[in-house]
Motif scaffolding. Structure first.
Motif, PDB file in Angstrom:
ATOM      1  N   VAL A  59      86.997  27.528  53.556  1.00 24.16           N
ATOM      2  CA  VAL A  59      86.437  26.348  54.439  1.00 24.16           C
ATOM      3  C   VAL A  59      85.974  26.977  55.950  1.00 24.16           C
ATOM      4  O   VAL A  59      86.594  27.596  56.589  1.00 24.16           O
ATOM      5  N   GLN A  60      84.775  26.430  55.988  1.00 29.07           N
ATOM      6  CA  GLN A  60      84.098  26.962  57.412  1.00 29.07           C
ATOM      7  C   GLN A  60      83.345  25.664  58.084  1.00 29.07           C
ATOM      8  O   GLN A  60      83.173  24.702  57.570  1.00 29.07           O
ATOM      9  N   GLU A  61      83.727  25.915  59.404  1.00 30.01           N
ATOM     10  CA  GLU A  61      83.448  24.679  60.259  1.00 30.01           C
ATOM     11  C   GLU A  61      81.735  24.989  60.373  1.00 30.01           C
ATOM     12  O   GLU A  61      81.437  26.000  60.818  1.00 30.01           O
ATOM     13  N   ALA A  62      81.040  23.727  60.633  1.00 26.88           N
ATOM     14  CA  ALA A  62      79.501  23.742  60.770  1.00 26.88           C
ATOM     15  C   ALA A  62      78.876  24.643  59.742  1.00 26.88           C
ATOM     16  O   ALA A  62      77.510  24.853  60.164  1.00 26.88           O
ATOM     17  N   ARG A  63      79.362  25.042  58.782  1.00 28.97           N
ATOM     18  CA  ARG A  63      78.766  25.721  57.611  1.00 28.97           C
ATOM     19  C   ARG A  63      79.288  25.499  56.477  1.00 28.97           C
ATOM     20  O   ARG A  63      80.399  24.979  56.099  1.00 28.97           O
ATOM     21  N   ASN A  65      81.029  25.360  52.819  1.00 27.98           N
ATOM     22  CA  ASN A  65      81.975  26.400  52.425  1.00 27.98           C
ATOM     23  C   ASN A  65      81.715  27.641  51.500  1.00 27.98           C
ATOM     24  O   ASN A  65      80.482  27.574  51.102  1.00 27.98           O
TER      25      ASN A  65
END
Length: 102
Positions: A59-63, A65
């Motif tokens: 899980v990535q923030e502002a991007r 997954n």
């Protein structure tokens, strides 16, 4: 060599996303084995279905997954079998090689 072996070899050193596998593939074996990014992604899906690679979601923030893949024990066995099999001779007809020879 099959595309599957090139993809498995690209994953030997570390976990990589499909995008990173494509980049590693292009930097590593592209001089003697060409594959489109779509082919690499499709091969990753087949390898995962066959249990030769395993993927996990990050899980990535502002991007979006991403999925990271690594070679499983079965995948290592597949590569070992491939590496121990005698290669079929290939015949190259390449202008550059003749130019180098000349």
């Amino acid at each position: 060599m099959a595309l599957r072996h090139a993809v498995l070899a690209a994953l030997l050193d570390e976990e990589l996303s499909g995008y990173q596998v494509t980049k590693a593939f292009a930097a590593g074996v592209a001089n003697f084995w060409h594959a489109l990014p779509q082919q690499v992604y499709a091969e990753l899906a087949r390898l995962e279905k066959e249990g030769l690679v395993a993927g996990r979601e990050v899980v990535q923030e502002a991007r979006p997954n991403k999925r990271l893949f690594h070679v499983t024990g079965e995948g290592l066995a597949e590569l070992e079998s491939f590496a121990s099999t005698a290669a079929k001779p290939s015949f190259l007809r390449e202008d550059l090689l003749v130019q180098v020879q000349a």
